[in-house]
Design a protein around this motif. Structure first.
Motif, PDB file in Angstrom:
ATOM      1  N   PHE A 157      30.074  75.618  69.376  1.00 47.47           N
ATOM      2  CA  PHE A 157      30.414  75.272  68.001  1.00 47.47           C
ATOM      3  C   PHE A 157      31.081  76.443  67.285  1.00 47.47           C
ATOM      4  N   THR A 158      30.609  77.652  67.560  1.00 45.30           N
ATOM      5  CA  THR A 158      31.200  78.832  66.920  1.00 45.30           C
ATOM      6  C   THR A 158      32.669  78.967  67.293  1.00 45.30           C
ATOM      7  N   LYS A 159      32.989  78.821  68.569  1.00 46.44           N
ATOM      8  CA  LYS A 159      34.373  78.947  69.030  1.00 46.44           C
ATOM      9  C   LYS A 159      35.254  77.857  68.417  1.00 46.44           C
ATOM     10  N   ILE A 160      34.752  76.623  68.420  1.00 42.53           N
ATOM     11  CA  ILE A 160      35.545  75.516  67.883  1.00 42.53           C
ATOM     12  C   ILE A 160      35.732  75.668  66.376  1.00 42.53           C
ATOM     13  N   SER A 161      34.694  76.099  65.677  1.00 43.95           N
ATOM     14  CA  SER A 161      34.794  76.286  64.231  1.00 43.95           C
ATOM     15  C   SER A 161      35.863  77.313  63.875  1.00 43.95           C
ATOM     16  N   ARG A 162      35.919  78.389  64.646  1.00 46.56           N
ATOM     17  CA  ARG A 162      36.940  79.410  64.385  1.00 46.56           C
ATOM     18  C   ARG A 162      38.341  78.860  64.609  1.00 46.56           C
ATOM     19  N   GLU A 163      38.496  78.021  65.637  1.00 49.81           N
ATOM     20  CA  GLU A 163      39.807  77.435  65.894  1.00 49.81           C
ATOM     21  C   GLU A 163      40.200  76.481  64.766  1.00 49.81           C
ATOM     22  N   ILE A 164      39.248  75.677  64.280  1.00 48.81           N
ATOM     23  CA  ILE A 164      39.521  74.785  63.146  1.00 48.81           C
ATOM     24  C   ILE A 164      39.911  75.606  61.924  1.00 48.81           C
ATOM     25  N   PHE A 165      39.172  76.683  61.675  1.00 53.11           N
ATOM     26  CA  PHE A 165      39.440  77.553  60.532  1.00 53.11           C
ATOM     27  C   PHE A 165      40.867  78.104  60.597  1.00 53.11           C
ATOM     28  N   SER A 166      41.227  78.663  61.749  1.00 58.25           N
ATOM     29  CA  SER A 166      42.541  79.282  61.895  1.00 58.25           C
ATOM     30  C   SER A 166      43.659  78.241  61.788  1.00 58.25           C
ATOM     31  N   ALA A 167      43.450  77.081  62.398  1.00 57.02           N
ATOM     32  CA  ALA A 167      44.471  76.034  62.360  1.00 57.02           C
ATOM     33  C   ALA A 167      44.691  75.519  60.940  1.00 57.02           C
ATOM     34  N   ALA A 168      43.597  75.298  60.208  1.00 57.39           N
ATOM     35  CA  ALA A 168      43.710  74.797  58.842  1.00 57.39           C
ATOM     36  C   ALA A 168      44.339  75.832  57.921  1.00 57.39           C
ATOM     37  N   ARG A 169      43.968  77.085  58.125  1.00 60.49           N
ATOM     38  CA  ARG A 169      44.507  78.129  57.259  1.00 60.49           C
ATOM     39  C   ARG A 169      46.011  78.307  57.451  1.00 60.49           C
ATOM     40  N   SER A 170      46.474  78.180  58.689  1.00 63.15           N
ATOM     41  CA  SER A 170      47.890  78.414  58.961  1.00 63.15           C
ATOM     42  C   SER A 170      48.761  77.183  58.723  1.00 63.15           C
ATOM     43  N   GLY A 171      48.173  75.977  58.897  1.00 60.22           N
ATOM     44  CA  GLY A 171      49.008  74.778  58.815  1.00 60.22           C
ATOM     45  C   GLY A 171      48.533  73.716  57.853  1.00 60.22           C
ATOM     46  N   GLY A 172      47.493  74.013  57.067  1.00 60.65           N
ATOM     47  CA  GLY A 172      47.007  73.031  56.106  1.00 60.65           C
ATOM     48  C   GLY A 172      45.878  72.193  56.666  1.00 60.65           C
ATOM     49  N   GLY A 173      45.209  71.484  55.773  1.00 54.47           N
ATOM     50  CA  GLY A 173      44.000  70.774  56.141  1.00 54.47           C
ATOM     51  C   GLY A 173      44.168  69.325  56.528  1.00 54.47           C
ATOM     52  N   ASN A 174      45.404  68.857  56.677  1.00 54.36           N
ATOM     53  CA  ASN A 174      45.646  67.459  57.039  1.00 54.36           C
ATOM     54  C   ASN A 174      45.960  67.356  58.529  1.00 54.36           C
ATOM     55  N   PRO A 175      45.066  66.785  59.326  1.00 53.51           N
ATOM     56  CA  PRO A 175      45.303  66.706  60.767  1.00 53.51           C
ATOM     57  C   PRO A 175      46.482  65.797  61.136  1.00 53.51           C
ATOM     58  N   ASP A 176      46.890  64.917  60.210  1.00 53.54           N
ATOM     59  CA  ASP A 176      48.037  64.048  60.487  1.00 53.54           C
ATOM     60  C   ASP A 176      49.348  64.824  60.514  1.00 53.54           C
TER      61      ASP A 176
END
Length: 250
Positions: A25-44
Motif C-alpha cells: 500500500f505504501t508503494k502504491i500510495s506514493r505512485e498515486i501521489f506522484s501521478a496526481a501531483r504531476s498530471g492532476g486528479g482526474n484518472p480519465d
C-alpha cells in the motif's frame, strides 16, 4: 522480449511479492501521489493516475485511502512531498540495473541504495551508465488458461489495435506496444473481453546476460533487497538465470 518474460517467471518461481500489505500500500500510495501531483486528479485525463488506481484496486486498497492520497497530492490535505528519481548501476556479473524511486529524503535514499548495492556485489553508477541498454515499452500479458480467444485471434486483435509485437511464452501470451499506444491497445482488448495477468509500461532490456553460480545467487539477493526498500517503486535488470541454476540456488 523473451528477457522480460523470463524475469517475470523468475519472480513467480522465487515467490517474490511485496509480502506485507502495508508495504505494498505504501508503494502504491506514493505512485498515486506522484501521478496526481504531476498530471492532476482526474484518472480519465491522467493515464498514469488511472494505472496507479487500477493497481491499488487489484491490491484491494480501500477507496478512501486512494482518494485521500489524491487529495494530499492536490494540496487539499497537508502531507509529505515526494520526489521522483531514477538510479542506475551494476549488479554481480556486470548486469545492468535501473530503479524508479519516490522519496521524501534524497540524501537518505541515496545512502541506503548505495549500501544495498555494495553489500551484494554491485555498485551504484552515474546517470546514463546503463539506461541506453533498455527500451521503454508497454507490456501486457495474458494467461493462456484465462484466454477465451485463440492465439491467432488474440494476436490479430492486438496488432489491429496498434501493438508492436505479439509472442507466446510458456503459459502466457505477451503483447508489446510503444508507450504512447499502451492505453489504446489495453482499452481495445479489454473491450473485447481480454483479461490481463499484468499490464504496465516498463523498461525492457535490449540484450540479456546469463548468470550462474555465485553471481546468480548474489544478483537475486540484490534484486530482492532493492524491491523491499520502501522508496523503490520498480526494479529493472537485464539478467537471465536458467531453470537449472534456479533449482541449485533453491
Amino acid at each position: 522480449m523473451a528477457g522480460h518474460s523470463k524475469w517475470k517467471n523468475i519472480q513467480h518461481r522465487k515467490g517474490k511479492q511485496d509480502a506485507l500489505r502495508g508495504k505494498l500500500f505504501t508503494k502504491i500510495s506514493r505512485e498515486i501521489f506522484s501521478a496526481a501531483r504531476s498530471g492532476g486528479g482526474n484518472p480519465d485525463t491522467n493515464f498514469r493516475l488511472r494505472m496507479a488506481i487500477d493497481k491499488a484496486r487489484e491490491a484491494n486498497m480501500p477507496s478512501d485511502n486512494i482518494q485521500r492520497t489524491i487529495d494530499k497530492a492536490l494540496g487539499n490535505i497537508p502531507g509529505v512531498t515526494y520526489e521522483e528519481m531514477v538510479y542506475e548501476g551494476y549488479g554481480p556479473g556486470g548486469v545492468a540495473v535501473m530503479l524508479e524511486l519516490l522519496t521524501d529524503n534524497r540524501n537518505r535514499t541515496a545512502a541506503e541504495i548505495r549500501h544495498i548495492f555494495s553489500k551484494r556485489g554491485g555498485n551504484l553508477g552515474e546517470t546514463g551508465c546503463v539506461g541506453w541498454m533498455f527500451e521503454r515499452k508497454g507490456v501486457l500479458t495474458v494467461n493462456k488458461e484465462d484466454s477465451s480467444l485463440s492465439e491467432d485471434d488474440l494476436m490479430m486483435l492486438a496488432l489491429d489495435a496498434g501493438a508492436q509485437d505479439f509472442s507466446a511464452e510458456d503459459d502466457q501470451y505477451e503483447i508489446t506496444t510503444a508507450p504512447e499506444d499502451f492505453a489504446a491497445v489495453q482499452e481495445a482488448l479489454v473491450g473485447q473481453g481480454v483479461k490481463f495477468e499484468d499490464a504496465t509500461v516498463t523498461f525492457v532490456p535490449q540484450n540479456t546476460v546469463e548468470l550462474r553460480g555465485e553471481d546468480a545467487r548474489k544478483m537475486l539477493e540484490l534484486y530482492e533487497a532493492l524491491e523491499e526498500h520502501d522508496d523503490v517503486q520498480a526494479v529493472y535488470s537485464n539478467f537471465e538465470i536458467s531453470d537449472e541454476e534456479l533449482e541449485k540456488i533453491g
